[in-house]
Write an enzyme that holds these catalytic residues in place. Sequence first.
Site, mmCIF file in Angstrom:
data_model
loop_
_atom_site.group_PDB
_atom_site.id
_atom_site.type_symbol
_atom_site.label_atom_id
_atom_site.label_comp_id
_atom_site.label_asym_id
_atom_site.label_seq_id
_atom_site.Cartn_x
_atom_site.Cartn_y
_atom_site.Cartn_z
ATOM 1 N N GLY A 1 0.776 -1.238 0.000
ATOM 2 C CA GLY A 1 0.000 0.000 0.000
ATOM 3 C C GLY A 1 0.806 1.285 0.000
ATOM 4 O O GLY A 1 0.343 2.315 -0.495
ATOM 5 N N GLU B 1 4.258 4.251 5.829
ATOM 6 C CA GLU B 1 3.010 3.473 5.775
ATOM 7 C C GLU B 1 1.914 4.314 5.120
ATOM 8 O O GLU B 1 1.917 5.545 5.228
ATOM 9 C CB GLU B 1 2.630 3.065 7.211
ATOM 10 C CG GLU B 1 1.391 2.240 7.351
ATOM 11 C CD GLU B 1 1.459 0.898 6.661
ATOM 12 O OE1 GLU B 1 1.494 0.879 5.424
ATOM 13 O OE2 GLU B 1 1.428 -0.135 7.363
ATOM 14 N N ASP B 2 0.989 3.648 4.457
ATOM 15 C CA ASP B 2 -0.120 4.392 3.843
ATOM 16 C C ASP B 2 -1.241 4.656 4.846
ATOM 17 O O ASP B 2 -1.828 5.735 4.860
ATOM 18 C CB ASP B 2 -0.667 3.648 2.612
ATOM 19 C CG ASP B 2 -0.990 2.189 2.903
ATOM 20 O OD1 ASP B 2 -0.427 1.633 3.868
ATOM 21 O OD2 ASP B 2 -1.790 1.592 2.173
ATOM 22 N N ASP C 1 -4.583 1.278 10.877
ATOM 23 C CA ASP C 1 -5.953 0.911 11.171
ATOM 24 C C ASP C 1 -5.985 0.357 12.615
ATOM 25 O O ASP C 1 -6.059 1.120 13.572
ATOM 26 C CB ASP C 1 -6.359 -0.123 10.112
ATOM 27 C CG ASP C 1 -7.840 -0.433 10.092
ATOM 28 O OD1 ASP C 1 -8.581 0.204 10.839
ATOM 29 O OD2 ASP C 1 -8.255 -1.321 9.335
ATOM 30 N N LYS D 1 -6.440 5.994 11.187
ATOM 31 C CA LYS D 1 -7.818 5.754 11.638
ATOM 32 C C LYS D 1 -7.771 5.361 13.106
ATOM 33 O O LYS D 1 -7.906 4.172 13.454
ATOM 34 C CB LYS D 1 -8.398 4.561 10.858
ATOM 35 C CG LYS D 1 -9.157 4.905 9.612
ATOM 36 C CD LYS D 1 -9.997 3.688 9.237
ATOM 37 C CE LYS D 1 -9.815 3.294 7.813
ATOM 38 N NZ LYS D 1 -10.529 2.041 7.492
ATOM 39 N N PHE E 1 -14.022 2.641 4.557
ATOM 40 C CA PHE E 1 -13.108 1.835 3.749
ATOM 41 C C PHE E 1 -12.597 2.688 2.591
ATOM 42 O O PHE E 1 -13.381 3.132 1.760
ATOM 43 C CB PHE E 1 -13.820 0.582 3.237
ATOM 44 C CG PHE E 1 -12.866 -0.464 2.748
ATOM 45 C CD1 PHE E 1 -12.358 -1.414 3.610
ATOM 46 C CD2 PHE E 1 -12.443 -0.467 1.428
ATOM 47 C CE1 PHE E 1 -11.452 -2.369 3.164
ATOM 48 C CE2 PHE E 1 -11.541 -1.414 0.982
ATOM 49 C CZ PHE E 1 -11.048 -2.370 1.849
ATOM 50 N N ASP F 1 -5.980 -0.584 -1.566
ATOM 51 C CA ASP F 1 -6.758 -1.487 -2.427
ATOM 52 C C ASP F 1 -8.027 -2.003 -1.775
ATOM 53 O O ASP F 1 -8.224 -1.916 -0.563
ATOM 54 C CB ASP F 1 -5.899 -2.704 -2.787
ATOM 55 C CG ASP F 1 -5.731 -3.646 -1.595
ATOM 56 O OD1 ASP F 1 -5.359 -3.172 -0.513
ATOM 57 O OD2 ASP F 1 -6.010 -4.857 -1.743
ATOM 58 N N ARG G 1 -5.720 0.429 -6.606
ATOM 59 C CA ARG G 1 -4.506 1.033 -6.065
ATOM 60 C C ARG G 1 -4.019 2.195 -6.929
ATOM 61 O O ARG G 1 -3.332 3.089 -6.455
ATOM 62 C CB ARG G 1 -3.370 -0.003 -5.977
ATOM 63 C CG ARG G 1 -3.579 -1.098 -4.943
ATOM 64 C CD ARG G 1 -2.257 -1.853 -4.749
ATOM 65 N NE ARG G 1 -2.408 -3.145 -4.116
ATOM 66 C CZ ARG G 1 -2.411 -3.358 -2.798
ATOM 67 N NH1 ARG G 1 -2.289 -2.350 -1.974
ATOM 68 N NH2 ARG G 1 -2.529 -4.572 -2.302
HETATM 69 C C1 PRP Z 1 -2.903 -2.378 5.075
HETATM 70 C C2 PRP Z 1 -2.113 -1.092 5.193
HETATM 71 C C3 PRP Z 1 -1.276 -1.314 6.416
HETATM 72 C C4 PRP Z 1 -2.151 -2.213 7.265
HETATM 73 C C5 PRP Z 1 -2.790 -1.390 8.335
HETATM 74 O O1 PRP Z 1 -2.110 -3.302 4.436
HETATM 75 O O2 PRP Z 1 -1.326 -0.866 4.053
HETATM 76 O O3 PRP Z 1 -0.056 -1.957 6.126
HETATM 77 O O4 PRP Z 1 -3.165 -2.771 6.421
HETATM 78 O O5 PRP Z 1 -3.663 -2.189 9.091
HETATM 79 P P1 PRP Z 1 -3.506 -2.450 10.653
HETATM 80 O O6 PRP Z 1 -3.153 -1.138 11.299
HETATM 81 O O7 PRP Z 1 -4.887 -2.927 11.019
HETATM 82 O O8 PRP Z 1 -2.476 -3.500 10.874
HETATM 83 P P2 PRP Z 1 -2.680 -4.691 3.884
HETATM 84 O O9 PRP Z 1 -2.427 -5.757 4.906
HETATM 85 O O10 PRP Z 1 -4.082 -4.501 3.426
HETATM 86 O O11 PRP Z 1 -1.709 -4.974 2.659
HETATM 87 P P3 PRP Z 1 -1.389 -4.064 1.373
HETATM 88 O O12 PRP Z 1 -0.572 -2.883 1.874
HETATM 89 O O13 PRP Z 1 -0.603 -4.960 0.490
HETATM 90 O O14 PRP Z 1 -2.689 -3.618 0.764
#
Ligand code: PRP
Length: 167
Positions: free
Chosen positions: A38, A92-93, A96, A124, A145, A152, A158
């Site tokens: 991400g 990081e993007d 959550d 968030k 979301f 994604d 993306r």
């Molecule tokens: C997403 C996002 C962070 C993570 C955050 O990645 O890019 O890395 O979730 O979530 P959290 O704070 O609940 O741990 P994802 O696992 O969806 O993978 P991606 O980056 O490949 O889309």
Amino acid sequence: MKTLISEKEIKQLVKKLADQINFDYKDKKPILVGILKGSIVFMSDLMRQLDFDLEIDFISASSYGGTKTSGEIKILKDINCDIKGRDVLIVEDIIDTGLTLSHLKKILESRGPKTVKVVTLLDKPSRRKIKFKADYVGKVIEDCFVVGYGLDCDEKHRQLPYIAIFK
Ligand code: PRP
């Protein structure tokens, strides 16, 4: 899909973060560690606004069993560089639950870096399952979301140049 953060606003957020990081990391030659996948769009925009020497690397992690509730994180692809004694800035993007970053930060910290800090474009805080605070936050958002600008939904969207709410 409804636009949440326009291209113009993203540029402003990235500039704001880059200004802070340029001030704090002048003469530090840090390693930027992007969390795949991400963060790649944000990382590529951010690094082009940083005016000090830096290196980049990437790490990829997933939660065990495909759910984030266990809190267990498995490294799928590790960084290649030695971070001992180095200043590390994790890119990081979105944060959550906070589980991914709190685990990855601990893993990186166990390797003897001088410092480990975190920059995230989006945060968030209402979704946290574990206490975690980033050092640099682009924008705090509500619990919705979001896709685009690297984020994604089932690997799609993306490439959107803006961030949208996915319904
Ligand atoms: C997403 C996002 C962070 C993570 C955050 O990645 O890019 O890395 O979730 O979530 P959290 O704070 O609940 O741990 P994802 O696992 O969806 O993978 P991606 O980056 O490949 O889309």
